[in-house]
Design a protein around this motif. Sequence first.
Motif, PDB file in Angstrom:
ATOM      1  N   UNK A  29       1.317  36.932  80.065  1.00  0.00           N
ATOM      2  CA  UNK A  29      -0.135  36.616  80.136  1.00  0.00           C
ATOM      3  C   UNK A  29      -0.214  35.047  79.911  1.00  0.00           C
ATOM      4  N   UNK A  30       0.769  34.191  79.116  1.00  0.00           N
ATOM      5  CA  UNK A  30       0.581  32.743  79.134  1.00  0.00           C
ATOM      6  C   UNK A  30       0.969  32.186  80.345  1.00  0.00           C
ATOM      7  N   UNK A  31       1.834  32.846  81.151  1.00  0.00           N
ATOM      8  CA  UNK A  31       2.447  32.529  82.263  1.00  0.00           C
ATOM      9  C   UNK A  31       1.257  32.640  83.287  1.00  0.00           C
ATOM     10  N   UNK A  32       0.583  33.392  83.256  1.00  0.00           N
ATOM     11  CA  UNK A  32      -0.486  33.837  84.287  1.00  0.00           C
ATOM     12  C   UNK A  32      -1.560  32.651  84.079  1.00  0.00           C
ATOM     13  N   UNK A  33      -1.812  32.323  82.828  1.00  0.00           N
ATOM     14  CA  UNK A  33      -2.888  31.127  82.675  1.00  0.00           C
ATOM     15  C   UNK A  33      -2.272  29.716  82.713  1.00  0.00           C
ATOM     16  N   UNK A  34      -1.094  29.578  83.148  1.00  0.00           N
ATOM     17  CA  UNK A  34      -0.685  28.501  83.711  1.00  0.00           C
ATOM     18  C   UNK A  34      -0.256  27.480  82.103  1.00  0.00           C
ATOM     19  N   UNK A  35       0.323  28.137  81.165  1.00  0.00           N
ATOM     20  CA  UNK A  35       0.731  27.572  79.841  1.00  0.00           C
ATOM     21  C   UNK A  35       2.195  27.494  79.888  1.00  0.00           C
ATOM     22  N   UNK A  36       2.788  26.563  79.330  1.00  0.00           N
ATOM     23  CA  UNK A  36       4.220  26.616  79.215  1.00  0.00           C
ATOM     24  C   UNK A  36       4.383  27.553  77.604  1.00  0.00           C
ATOM     25  N   UNK A  37       5.475  28.354  77.675  1.00  0.00           N
ATOM     26  CA  UNK A  37       5.753  29.145  76.631  1.00  0.00           C
ATOM     27  C   UNK A  37       7.278  28.657  76.212  1.00  0.00           C
ATOM     28  N   UNK A  38       7.816  27.852  75.214  1.00  0.00           N
ATOM     29  CA  UNK A  38       9.229  27.538  74.860  1.00  0.00           C
ATOM     30  C   UNK A  38       9.445  28.405  73.748  1.00  0.00           C
ATOM     31  N   UNK A  39      10.691  28.876  73.805  1.00  0.00           N
ATOM     32  CA  UNK A  39      11.240  29.753  72.729  1.00  0.00           C
ATOM     33  C   UNK A  39      12.594  29.299  72.246  1.00  0.00           C
ATOM     34  N   UNK A  40      12.825  29.086  70.828  1.00  0.00           N
ATOM     35  CA  UNK A  40      14.251  28.829  70.411  1.00  0.00           C
ATOM     36  C   UNK A  40      14.430  29.747  69.341  1.00  0.00           C
ATOM     37  N   UNK A  41      15.400  30.772  69.356  1.00  0.00           N
ATOM     38  CA  UNK A  41      15.501  31.741  68.324  1.00  0.00           C
ATOM     39  C   UNK A  41      16.897  32.176  68.483  1.00  0.00           C
ATOM     40  N   UNK A  42      17.688  32.118  67.364  1.00  0.00           N
ATOM     41  CA  UNK A  42      18.950  32.908  67.458  1.00  0.00           C
ATOM     42  C   UNK A  42      19.207  34.423  67.641  1.00  0.00           C
ATOM     43  N   UNK A  43      20.097  35.015  67.750  1.00  0.00           N
ATOM     44  CA  UNK A  43      20.249  36.320  68.202  1.00  0.00           C
ATOM     45  C   UNK A  43      19.946  37.017  66.947  1.00  0.00           C
ATOM     46  N   UNK A  44      20.401  36.714  65.868  1.00  0.00           N
ATOM     47  CA  UNK A  44      19.893  37.360  64.655  1.00  0.00           C
ATOM     48  C   UNK A  44      19.124  36.391  63.550  1.00  0.00           C
ATOM     49  N   UNK A  45      18.398  37.083  62.863  1.00  0.00           N
ATOM     50  CA  UNK A  45      17.807  36.326  61.631  1.00  0.00           C
ATOM     51  C   UNK A  45      17.659  36.950  60.453  1.00  0.00           C
TER      52      UNK A  45
END
Length: 474
Positions: A337-353
Motif C-alpha cells: 500500500x505504501x508503494x502504491x501511494x508513492x512513499x519510500x519504506x525502508x527496513x533494517x531488521x535482523x533475522x532474529x530478535x
Amino acid sequence: MPPASSSSIGRWPQRLIDPTTGLGLTRWFALVGALSIGLFSLGMAWLLSNYLATRMLERDAALSRDFVQSIANIQQVGSFFKDPDGPESKETTEFFAHVAAMPDVLRANVYATNRRVLWSSRSELIGKTFPSNDELDAALRGRVVVHREEEDEEAANKAHKAEHQGLRADVMFVEDYLPVFDQSGKEQIGVIELYRQPDALFAAIRAGQHLIQLGAVAGGAMLFLILVGFVRHTERALQDQRRRLIEAEALAIVGELSAAVAHSIRNPLVSIRTSAELHHELGGEQAEVHAETMRNVDRIEHLVRTLLTYASDPSEHQTSADLAAVLRDAVARFAPELKRQGKQFLIEMPQELGKVAADPMVLAQVFNSLLANAAEATQAGDRISLQASRRGQLALITLIDSGTGIGTAQMQNLFKPFYTTKPRGLGLGLALSQRILKRLGGDVELQSPAGQGTRVNLHLPVTDLPADTTGAAA
C-alpha cells in the motif's frame, strides 16, 4: 505521524479526557501546615525559654540557699534568730556581713519567723514588719522562692511592695527568699531575702533562649519541608491512582461497547465482505467498487478488533510471539500500500530478535496501529523507516517518518483514550500501544516536533528463541 491528538470526542466525559488534573493537596498543606507548624514552633520556643529561665534561676537560688545555710551553721546564729532582742554577737555580725557581701547582691534582708526584719543592708528597714508578701509567706513554710522582676512590672511591683523602697526603677533584679534552719535542720529559724542582679546568669539565660528559638525555627522548617515532600509524594501517588481508576472506568465503557459492536456489526460485515469478494471475483465494470467495499469492511473490522483489544489484558494469555516474525507480517501488510501511494519504506531488521511473552495478534495490533499512523501522516515522496535491534534483554524498534509532525501543544494528549482529530477514528491507537507495552514490561517514547516528522521508540523485554527457530530476513 498524527495520532488521535488535537480534539476530543464530544460525548465522552471530561474526566476520561483529562485524568491528570492536580488535586491541590500540596498547596493547601503548604498554607495550613506553615501556619500550624509556625504556631506550634513559637509556642514550644516560648514554653522552653520560660522553663529554661525558671530552672536556671531556681538552681541559682538553691545554691545561694546552701551557701547561706552553711554560713549560718558555721557562725551558729540560731540563738540570735530565736532571741533577736538580745545582744548581737560577733558571729552574728560576721554572718550579716557575709550575706551582704555575696556576689551580685543589691540588698539583703533578714526576717524572723514573725515576719519582722531583724537586719537589713538598708538600716531604715530594720525592725519593720511587712504584712502583705506572698513570697515571704511561702519561704516561711520552708520553700525556696524565686521571683524575677520583669521590665513591664518593675514599676508596679516596686510601688506596692514596701520593702522595695530605695531600689532603682531601671534595674532588673531577682528576689530570692531563702529559708534558714537551725543546725539540726529540723526547725526553721528565719528567712534571708536577697535582691540580686546576676548579669552573667541573665546573659546565660538569654543565650540559651536564643538557641531554643533558633532550634524551634530550624526544627519547624525541617518538619515542614519533610511533610511537604511526603504530601507531594502522596499527591503524585493519588494522581496516579486516579489515572488508573479513570482508565479502568474507560475500559469498562469500552468493554460494553465492544460487546455490542462485536455482536451487532461483525456478522453483517462477514456477509458484506463475502458478497463483495464474490462480485470482485466475477469481475465486471464494478470490480474496483467491490474492492473498495472490501477495504472499508476490513477497516471496520480493524476498529472492532481495536476496541476488543483495548478492553483486554495483553499479558493475561500464556503465549509468546516471535518478535521478528510479527514485524515481518506487519511490513508485508503495509509495504504494498505504501508503494502504491508513492512513499519510500525502508527496513533494517535482523533475522532474529527474540520472543515476547504476548499474543502475536495483540503485538501485531501495536505495529499495525503505528504504521497506519505513519501512513496517514505522510504524502507521496515522503519516507518511512522501520529499524529493529536487540540490546541485551531488550528489543528496540524505531519507526521514523518525514511527515508533518505533531507539535508541542498536542504532545500531552497523545496517549489519552478517545482523543482524536480523525473524522473516522476512535483515538485508541497510541493509548492501546502504550497500554500493551507497559503491561508487557516495555515502554513507548514519541518525539514529534511540528513540521519535522515523528520518531517513535518502542522498548520490549525479549528472551532468546529456541535453537531451531529461524526466519527470513526482511
